[in-house]
Scaffold this active site. Structure first.
Site, PDB file in Angstrom:
ATOM      1  N   THR A 198     -36.897  -1.828 -13.387  1.00  0.00           N
ATOM      2  CA  THR A 198     -37.343  -0.863 -14.399  1.00  0.00           C
ATOM      3  C   THR A 198     -38.865  -0.783 -14.434  1.00  0.00           C
ATOM      4  O   THR A 198     -39.423   0.039 -15.156  1.00  0.00           O
ATOM      5  CB  THR A 198     -36.823  -1.274 -15.785  1.00  0.00           C
ATOM      6  OG1 THR A 198     -37.245  -2.611 -16.071  1.00  0.00           O
ATOM      7  CG2 THR A 198     -35.299  -1.223 -15.830  1.00  0.00           C
ATOM      8  N   ASP A 246     -31.099  -7.346  -9.012  1.00  0.00           N
ATOM      9  CA  ASP A 246     -31.520  -6.607 -10.197  1.00  0.00           C
ATOM     10  C   ASP A 246     -32.822  -7.197 -10.729  1.00  0.00           C
ATOM     11  O   ASP A 246     -33.074  -8.396 -10.577  1.00  0.00           O
ATOM     12  CB  ASP A 246     -30.427  -6.686 -11.270  1.00  0.00           C
ATOM     13  CG  ASP A 246     -30.564  -5.593 -12.312  1.00  0.00           C
ATOM     14  OD1 ASP A 246     -31.372  -4.653 -12.098  1.00  0.00           O
ATOM     15  OD2 ASP A 246     -29.877  -5.664 -13.347  1.00  0.00           O
ATOM     16  N   LYS A 282     -28.391   2.408 -11.505  1.00  0.00           N
ATOM     17  CA  LYS A 282     -28.888   1.678 -10.333  1.00  0.00           C
ATOM     18  C   LYS A 282     -27.819   0.715  -9.795  1.00  0.00           C
ATOM     19  O   LYS A 282     -27.555   0.671  -8.593  1.00  0.00           O
ATOM     20  CB  LYS A 282     -30.172   0.921 -10.692  1.00  0.00           C
ATOM     21  CG  LYS A 282     -31.331   1.839 -11.100  1.00  0.00           C
ATOM     22  CD  LYS A 282     -32.620   1.088 -11.312  1.00  0.00           C
ATOM     23  CE  LYS A 282     -32.603   0.224 -12.550  1.00  0.00           C
ATOM     24  NZ  LYS A 282     -32.519   1.003 -13.792  1.00  0.00           N
ATOM     25  N   THR A 283     -27.189  -0.035 -10.694  1.00  0.00           N
ATOM     26  CA  THR A 283     -26.142  -0.962 -10.266  1.00  0.00           C
ATOM     27  C   THR A 283     -24.940  -0.200  -9.712  1.00  0.00           C
ATOM     28  O   THR A 283     -24.329  -0.606  -8.716  1.00  0.00           O
ATOM     29  CB  THR A 283     -25.705  -1.861 -11.434  1.00  0.00           C
ATOM     30  OG1 THR A 283     -26.848  -2.547 -11.955  1.00  0.00           O
ATOM     31  CG2 THR A 283     -24.667  -2.875 -10.997  1.00  0.00           C
ATOM     32  N   ARG A 307     -25.016   4.474 -19.817  1.00  0.00           N
ATOM     33  CA  ARG A 307     -24.628   3.188 -20.406  1.00  0.00           C
ATOM     34  C   ARG A 307     -24.445   3.307 -21.913  1.00  0.00           C
ATOM     35  O   ARG A 307     -23.494   2.757 -22.487  1.00  0.00           O
ATOM     36  CB  ARG A 307     -25.684   2.121 -20.092  1.00  0.00           C
ATOM     37  CG  ARG A 307     -25.348   0.739 -20.644  1.00  0.00           C
ATOM     38  CD  ARG A 307     -26.443  -0.252 -20.330  1.00  0.00           C
ATOM     39  NE  ARG A 307     -26.532  -0.479 -18.892  1.00  0.00           N
ATOM     40  CZ  ARG A 307     -27.589  -1.060 -18.305  1.00  0.00           C
ATOM     41  NH1 ARG A 307     -28.635  -1.418 -19.027  1.00  0.00           N
ATOM     42  NH2 ARG A 307     -27.596  -1.262 -16.999  1.00  0.00           N
TER      43      ARG A 307
END
Length: 324
Positions: free
Chosen positions: A153, A104, A59-60, A212
């Site tokens: 999330t 975020d 997402k980032t 990640r």
């Protein structure tokens, strides 16, 4: 093989810089590609984007790509960091046209700040209250033509009025193993590690289909290659790294296996409530529900019933309690 003359690549440098470099999430990237072309044709953004999905899946990274594609700068903050209206105003006054404001965990915005965000999203305006009591008045200030990218999330925790104000609502899902292999080989090359497809597959199978986690494992592989002065990464070296990190062939960690063993052995795989399991593991309920159980459910190792949690035959077989 590690190239000792290559600068160490860390953190955000592993992120792809454009949609062409971004791997996977085809539905989201196709939608974004059309959106970005339309924005460039119009010359200004007119809609904002809400990304949701599990942690660690990009997402980032997509927010960075949007900023790069639009030729603007990105300002990153989080819902928990903006505690009052003044915090939001301070951020917005430092932005320029085509910039990206990435929020975020946007579901953690306090309600008063969320309501201040409504006119920003709809009209590129910020309402400021000056004074107190009967003499208080509202002043509307213009805001640059920015694109707000929210990420969460937990989509259900975002209020309906905020969620409905975003023009693009996109879900990012876990990656396929094939996509993970491509992502891992790309990141390994940036880190100076030479990985074959077979070795990349070993990492992919332990990465929970999450970039990640894969990047975290790759950095420890790089450390082992460099410290041990190995000519290249071999399967035996990767296995030693996996053992050091406590990750098994399914990507399960020590706490995952402790959860399964507790449910399978201590409670003989009878339906057990999450509070009981959390107490037996000396963990809080939120850790069990948000950190341990989602992946076990995803790979079909756990069932949630009305009476409690139960391991599946696959899970019992994996920890050696019962054959399929």
């Amino acid at each position: 093989m590690v190239n000792k003359t290559t600068n160490i690549v860390e953190g955000n440098n592993l992120r792809p810089q454009s949609l062409d470099e971004y791997i996977g999430q085809k539905s989201a990237t196709d939608t974004l590609r059309i959106f970005l072309k339309a924005v460039k044709k119009r010359g200004a953004a007119t809609e904002h984007i809400l990304l949701y999905g599990p942690p660690g899946i990009g997402k980032t990274t997509l927010a960075y790509i949007i900023a790069n594609e639009l030729g603007g700068e990105i300002k990153i903050t989080s819902g928990a960091a903006i505690q009052k209206g003044g915090d939001l105003a301070a951020i917005l006054t430092n932005l320029k046209n085509n910039d990206i404001l990435f929020i975020d965990e946007i579901h953690r915005l306090p309600k008063p700040v969320e309501e201040m965000l409504y006119p920003v999203i709809e009209d590129y305006s910020l309402d400021i209250i000056i004074g107190k009591g009967p003499s208080a008045r509202t002043v509307r200030l213009p805001v640059p033509k920015i694109t707000i990218v929210g990420a969460t999330t937990k989509l259900a925790l975002i209020s309906g009025p905020l969620r409905d104000r975003f023009g693009l609502l996109m879900r990012l899902d876990y990656y396929t193993v094939e996509d993970m292999v491509v992502i891992i080989k790309r990141a390994a090359k940036l880190l100076g590690i030479d990985l074959t497809n077979d070795l990349a597959l070993l990492v992919a199978n332990r990465s929970r289909r999450t970039p990640r986690i894969a990047n975290r494992i790759l950095k420890r592989i790089r450390d082992s290659v460099q410290v041990g002065n190995h000519a290249s990464a071999q399967a035996s070296l990767l296995e030693s790294v996996f053992t050091l990190l406590g990750i098994d062939s399914k990507g399960l960690t020590d706490i995952d296996r402790a959860y399964m063993t507790t449910l399978g052995e201590k409670f003989q795989n009878s339906p057990t409530g999450v509070e009981t399991l959390a107490s037996a593991l000396s963990e809080d309920v939120r850790t069990v529900e948000e950190f341990i159980e989602p992946y076990l459910l995803q790979i079909g190792f756990l069932k949630k019933t009305t009476r409690g949690r139960v391991l599946t035959p696959k899970a019992l077989h994996h920890i050696g309690l019962q054959s399929l």
